[in-house]
Design an enzyme around this catalytic site. Structure first.
Site, PDB file in Angstrom:
ATOM      1  N   HIS A  75       0.845  -1.202   0.000  1.00 23.45           N
ATOM      2  CA  HIS A  75       0.000   0.000   0.000  1.00 23.45           C
ATOM      3  C   HIS A  75       0.878   1.249   0.000  1.00 23.45           C
ATOM      4  O   HIS A  75       1.780   1.365   0.813  1.00 23.45           O
ATOM      5  CB  HIS A  75      -0.889   0.041   1.249  1.00 23.45           C
ATOM      6  CG  HIS A  75      -2.015  -0.949   1.217  1.00 23.45           C
ATOM      7  ND1 HIS A  75      -3.081  -0.891   2.076  1.00 23.45           N
ATOM      8  CD2 HIS A  75      -2.254  -2.012   0.401  1.00 23.45           C
ATOM      9  CE1 HIS A  75      -3.914  -1.883   1.806  1.00 23.45           C
ATOM     10  NE2 HIS A  75      -3.436  -2.576   0.805  1.00 23.45           N
ATOM     11  N   PRO A 295      -3.079   0.368  19.014  1.00 24.80           N
ATOM     12  CA  PRO A 295      -2.827  -0.124  17.653  1.00 24.80           C
ATOM     13  C   PRO A 295      -3.030   0.896  16.530  1.00 24.80           C
ATOM     14  O   PRO A 295      -2.741   0.587  15.373  1.00 24.80           O
ATOM     15  CB  PRO A 295      -3.827  -1.282  17.520  1.00 24.80           C
ATOM     16  CG  PRO A 295      -4.879  -1.035  18.530  1.00 24.80           C
ATOM     17  CD  PRO A 295      -4.234  -0.280  19.653  1.00 24.80           C
ATOM     18  N   TYR A 387       4.540   6.422   9.814  1.00 27.38           N
ATOM     19  CA  TYR A 387       3.680   5.279   9.506  1.00 27.38           C
ATOM     20  C   TYR A 387       4.443   4.199   8.731  1.00 27.38           C
ATOM     21  O   TYR A 387       4.342   3.011   9.055  1.00 27.38           O
ATOM     22  CB  TYR A 387       2.459   5.767   8.711  1.00 27.38           C
ATOM     23  CG  TYR A 387       1.353   4.746   8.626  1.00 27.38           C
ATOM     24  CD1 TYR A 387       0.414   4.628   9.651  1.00 27.38           C
ATOM     25  CD2 TYR A 387       1.243   3.895   7.535  1.00 27.38           C
ATOM     26  CE1 TYR A 387      -0.598   3.678   9.574  1.00 27.38           C
ATOM     27  CE2 TYR A 387       0.233   2.954   7.454  1.00 27.38           C
ATOM     28  CZ  TYR A 387      -0.684   2.847   8.477  1.00 27.38           C
ATOM     29  OH  TYR A 387      -1.685   1.910   8.406  1.00 27.38           O
TER      30      TYR A 387
HETATM   31  P1  FAD Z   1       3.383 -11.829  21.358  1.00 24.27           P
HETATM   32  O1  FAD Z   1       2.964 -11.896  19.946  1.00 24.27           O
HETATM   33  O2  FAD Z   1       2.366 -11.525  22.398  1.00 24.27           O
HETATM   34  O3  FAD Z   1       4.096 -13.211  21.697  1.00 24.27           O
HETATM   35  C1  FAD Z   1       4.411 -13.598  22.996  1.00 24.27           C
HETATM   36  C2  FAD Z   1       4.314 -15.105  23.074  1.00 24.27           C
HETATM   37  O4  FAD Z   1       4.729 -15.539  24.359  1.00 24.27           O
HETATM   38  C3  FAD Z   1       2.892 -15.624  22.902  1.00 24.27           C
HETATM   39  O5  FAD Z   1       2.846 -16.593  21.886  1.00 24.27           O
HETATM   40  C4  FAD Z   1       2.529 -16.184  24.258  1.00 24.27           C
HETATM   41  O6  FAD Z   1       1.653 -17.299  24.147  1.00 24.27           O
HETATM   42  C5  FAD Z   1       3.892 -16.580  24.793  1.00 24.27           C
HETATM   43  N1  FAD Z   1       3.991 -16.645  26.256  1.00 24.27           N
HETATM   44  C6  FAD Z   1       3.447 -15.814  27.171  1.00 24.27           C
HETATM   45  N2  FAD Z   1       3.766 -16.205  28.420  1.00 24.27           N
HETATM   46  C7  FAD Z   1       4.546 -17.304  28.283  1.00 24.27           C
HETATM   47  C8  FAD Z   1       5.178 -18.169  29.216  1.00 24.27           C
HETATM   48  N3  FAD Z   1       5.075 -17.970  30.529  1.00 24.27           N
HETATM   49  N4  FAD Z   1       5.887 -19.219  28.744  1.00 24.27           N
HETATM   50  C9  FAD Z   1       6.006 -19.450  27.402  1.00 24.27           C
HETATM   51  N5  FAD Z   1       5.418 -18.662  26.479  1.00 24.27           N
HETATM   52  C10 FAD Z   1       4.704 -17.601  26.912  1.00 24.27           C
HETATM   53  N6  FAD Z   1      -0.765  -4.448  16.817  1.00 24.27           N
HETATM   54  C11 FAD Z   1      -1.066  -3.749  15.740  1.00 24.27           C
HETATM   55  O7  FAD Z   1      -0.183  -3.062  15.211  1.00 24.27           O
HETATM   56  N7  FAD Z   1      -2.331  -3.796  15.188  1.00 24.27           N
HETATM   57  C12 FAD Z   1      -3.328  -4.595  15.732  1.00 24.27           C
HETATM   58  O8  FAD Z   1      -4.439  -4.644  15.237  1.00 24.27           O
HETATM   59  C13 FAD Z   1      -3.038  -5.330  16.888  1.00 24.27           C
HETATM   60  N8  FAD Z   1      -3.978  -6.114  17.471  1.00 24.27           N
HETATM   61  C14 FAD Z   1      -3.662  -6.806  18.615  1.00 24.27           C
HETATM   62  C15 FAD Z   1      -4.629  -7.596  19.243  1.00 24.27           C
HETATM   63  C16 FAD Z   1      -4.338  -8.280  20.437  1.00 24.27           C
HETATM   64  C17 FAD Z   1      -5.410  -9.116  21.115  1.00 24.27           C
HETATM   65  C18 FAD Z   1      -3.023  -8.168  20.986  1.00 24.27           C
HETATM   66  C19 FAD Z   1      -2.684  -8.893  22.297  1.00 24.27           C
HETATM   67  C20 FAD Z   1      -2.065  -7.412  20.337  1.00 24.27           C
HETATM   68  C21 FAD Z   1      -2.372  -6.712  19.156  1.00 24.27           C
HETATM   69  N9  FAD Z   1      -1.404  -5.938  18.490  1.00 24.27           N
HETATM   70  C22 FAD Z   1      -1.717  -5.229  17.395  1.00 24.27           C
HETATM   71  C23 FAD Z   1      -0.039  -5.859  18.924  1.00 24.27           C
HETATM   72  C24 FAD Z   1       0.863  -6.853  18.208  1.00 24.27           C
HETATM   73  O9  FAD Z   1       0.123  -7.978  17.835  1.00 24.27           O
HETATM   74  C25 FAD Z   1       1.983  -7.159  19.173  1.00 24.27           C
HETATM   75  O10 FAD Z   1       2.738  -5.956  19.342  1.00 24.27           O
HETATM   76  C26 FAD Z   1       2.905  -8.305  18.756  1.00 24.27           C
HETATM   77  O11 FAD Z   1       2.217  -9.525  18.869  1.00 24.27           O
HETATM   78  C27 FAD Z   1       4.158  -8.333  19.633  1.00 24.27           C
HETATM   79  O12 FAD Z   1       4.893  -9.494  19.394  1.00 24.27           O
HETATM   80  P2  FAD Z   1       5.666 -10.219  20.553  1.00 24.27           P
HETATM   81  O13 FAD Z   1       6.377 -11.342  19.897  1.00 24.27           O
HETATM   82  O14 FAD Z   1       6.437  -9.239  21.344  1.00 24.27           O
HETATM   83  O15 FAD Z   1       4.534 -10.747  21.558  1.00 24.27           O
HETATM   84  C1  DHB Z   2      -4.539  -3.154  11.054  1.00 22.81           C
HETATM   85  C2  DHB Z   2      -4.354  -2.980  12.394  1.00 22.81           C
HETATM   86  C3  DHB Z   2      -3.973  -1.742  12.869  1.00 22.81           C
HETATM   87  O1  DHB Z   2      -3.779  -1.552  14.184  1.00 22.81           O
HETATM   88  C4  DHB Z   2      -3.787  -0.663  12.013  1.00 22.81           C
HETATM   89  O2  DHB Z   2      -3.446   0.541  12.511  1.00 22.81           O
HETATM   90  C5  DHB Z   2      -3.976  -0.858  10.665  1.00 22.81           C
HETATM   91  C6  DHB Z   2      -4.352  -2.110  10.186  1.00 22.81           C
HETATM   92  C7  DHB Z   2      -4.940  -4.496  10.557  1.00 22.81           C
HETATM   93  O3  DHB Z   2      -5.124  -5.388  11.384  1.00 22.81           O
HETATM   94  O4  DHB Z   2      -5.070  -4.661   9.335  1.00 22.81           O
END
Ligand code: FAD
Ligand code: DHB
Length: 393
Positions: A75, A295, A387
């Site tokens: 995009h 987000p 962005y």
């Molecule tokens: P995570 O993806 O959270 O991974 C952490 C992992 O550790 C998980 O798989 C978990 O199961 C595991 N874990 C936890 N505790 C333990 C333990 N004790 N032992 C072993 N494993 C463990 N960002 C956006 O930009 N747009 C969005 O729309 C958006 N929607 C989101 C919706 C939700 C419900 C959430 C929670 C987050 C969202 N985010 C979004 C944020 C984005 O998804 C996260 O910033 C991203 O997942 C971060 O990656 P990470 O690897 O740091 O953590």
């Molecule tokens: C999406 C999520 C976001 O938080 C955003 O700012 C834009 C797009 C998505 O899930 O596609």
């Protein structure tokens, strides 16, 4: 107690933990990833969808971008809707860079496949319960698997276990400083079997609340609505969701969204959160374990990937020649990007959401800010470069 040994013990198989394991493997460094959930669960957990140019480059450069390049949707702009107006922000024209829409769970699938194909070790349904000896040369991650207590001995621990993980809590009291803000709203997100009615994302500021129109493929739409923080998902039958999306998004004459069966819906709370520093002794924290953004700026997954890119270089410098400088500067370097993203995410959130009930002053300020983005190339470039992601911060 059964024990195993590796060089870097990684807690969490989200984007941060998996990418770190992959980058370490490319440098000849061994790791074991512990993940509390099943493979199926992490591969289907619906979350973020926007990859910055830098994240795409990292995935492609490290050899896991093949499907992303084939299926990801590039995009070059976004649309802003407010006060009955619609404006496109031409991000690629203003910055020379673009974003790619590709679901987080697809990134997770690609990384798991790459690690397993290379003989990498990911233990699913292995729940880390306690970290020990972080201030020694041989830390231990205690975990439970199949009802048994096990130990992972390592040189370093990477805490990539998200906001609710155990790693951050292993740091002694008084070491970490927390900065946070909660917002008086949440997002209701839906995935719908409906072809997107537009080619680019729409961010809408509406008096009924914020709405976001995104997508996952030419057949699947991803949509979000601002709702109350304590909202019950049961109060949102599909017809109510579509009616609210229409009210907030169909503000431009002649434009209507495509509806279809809702495949999934969930509510996500909104929070800004940073813990400093991102390291204590032999524990290195990355991703959501140390910072959360609302987000609206689409930064969460991108920050997680940027953290572990730094961490991969830092571990490589240590294992290659005993250099400690990159391990020592990891936290300070990562936090510069984290705080830039904190500000941008807070700013986008403040500009686009209904902040208080009946605060007409606030809403006039939002319209003035959005008009400024729409009319000033300098301001639009500022939004765009944040962005699509700043190469240097
Ligand atoms: P995570 O993806 O959270 O991974 C952490 C992992 O550790 C998980 O798989 C978990 O199961 C595991 N874990 C936890 N505790 C333990 C333990 N004790 N032992 C072993 N494993 C463990 N960002 C956006 O930009 N747009 C969005 O729309 C958006 N929607 C989101 C919706 C939700 C419900 C959430 C929670 C987050 C969202 N985010 C979004 C944020 C984005 O998804 C996260 O910033 C991203 O997942 C971060 O990656 P990470 O690897 O740091 O953590
Ligand atoms: C999406 C999520 C976001 O938080 C955003 O700012 C834009 C797009 C998505 O899930 O596609």
């Amino acid at each position: 107690m059964p024990g195993m040994r590796t060089q870097v013990g990684i807690v969490g198989a989200g984007p941060a933990g998996l990418m770190l394991s992959h980058l370490l493997h490319l440098r000849g460094i061994e790791s074991v990833v512990l993940e509390s959930r099943s493979r199926d669960h992490v591969e289907h957990r619906l979350r973020a969808g926007v990859l910055e140019q830098g994240s795409v480059d990292l995935l492609c450069r490290s050899g896991v971008g093949e499907r992303l390049q084939r299926e990801g949707l590039r995009h070059e702009g976004i649309e802003l809707r407010f006060a009955g107006e619609s404006h496109r922000v031409p991000m690629a024209d203003l910055t020379g860079r673009a974003i790619t829409v590709y679901g987080q769970q697809e990134v997770v699938k690609d990384l798991i496949a790459a690690r397993l194909a290379a003989g990498g070790s990911i233990l699913f349904e292995a729940d880390a319960v306690r970290l020990d000896g972080l201030d020694s040369d041989s830390p231990i991650v205690h975990f439970r698997r199949d009802g048994r207590d096990e130990e992972l001995h390592c040189d370093f621990v990477a805490g990539c276990d998200g906001f609710h993980g155990v790693s951050r809590g292993a740091v002694p009291d008084g070491v970490l400083t927390t900065y946070e803000r909660t917002y008086p709203f949440a997002w209701l997100g839906v995935l719908a079997a409906a072809p997107p009615a537009v080619e680019e994302l729409i961010y809408a500021n509406h008096e009924r609340g914020f709405a976001l129109y995104s997508m996952r493929s030419p057949e699947i739409s991803r949509l979000y609505l601002q709702v109350a923080p304590d909202e019950d998902i049961a109060a949102w039958p599909d017809e109510r969701i579509w009616a609210e999306l229409r009210a907030r998004l169909e503000t431009v004459p002649g434009w209507s969204l495509n509806e279809g069966p809702i495949l999934e819906k969930s509510i996500t709370p909104m929070r800004s959160f940073v813990v400093e520093p991102m390291r204590w002794e032999r524990l290195f924290l990355a991703g959501d374990a140390v910072h959360i953004v609302p987000p609206t700026g689409a930064k969460g997954m991108n920050l997680a990937l940027a953290d572990v890119a730094l961490l991969g270089d830092a571990f490589a410098a240590w294992y290659d020649g005993g250099r400690t400088d990159l391990l020592e500067t990891y936290s300070a370097k990562a936090l510069r990007r984290v705080w830039r993203a904190q500000h941008f995410s807070w700013w986008m959130t403040s500009m686009l959401h209904r902040l208080e009930r009946d605060d007409p002053y606030e809403s006039k300020l939002q319209t003035a800010t959005l008009r400024y983005v729409a009319t000033s190339e300098a301001y639009a470039r500022s939004l765009s470069e944040n962005y699509v992601g700043l190469p240097e911060v």
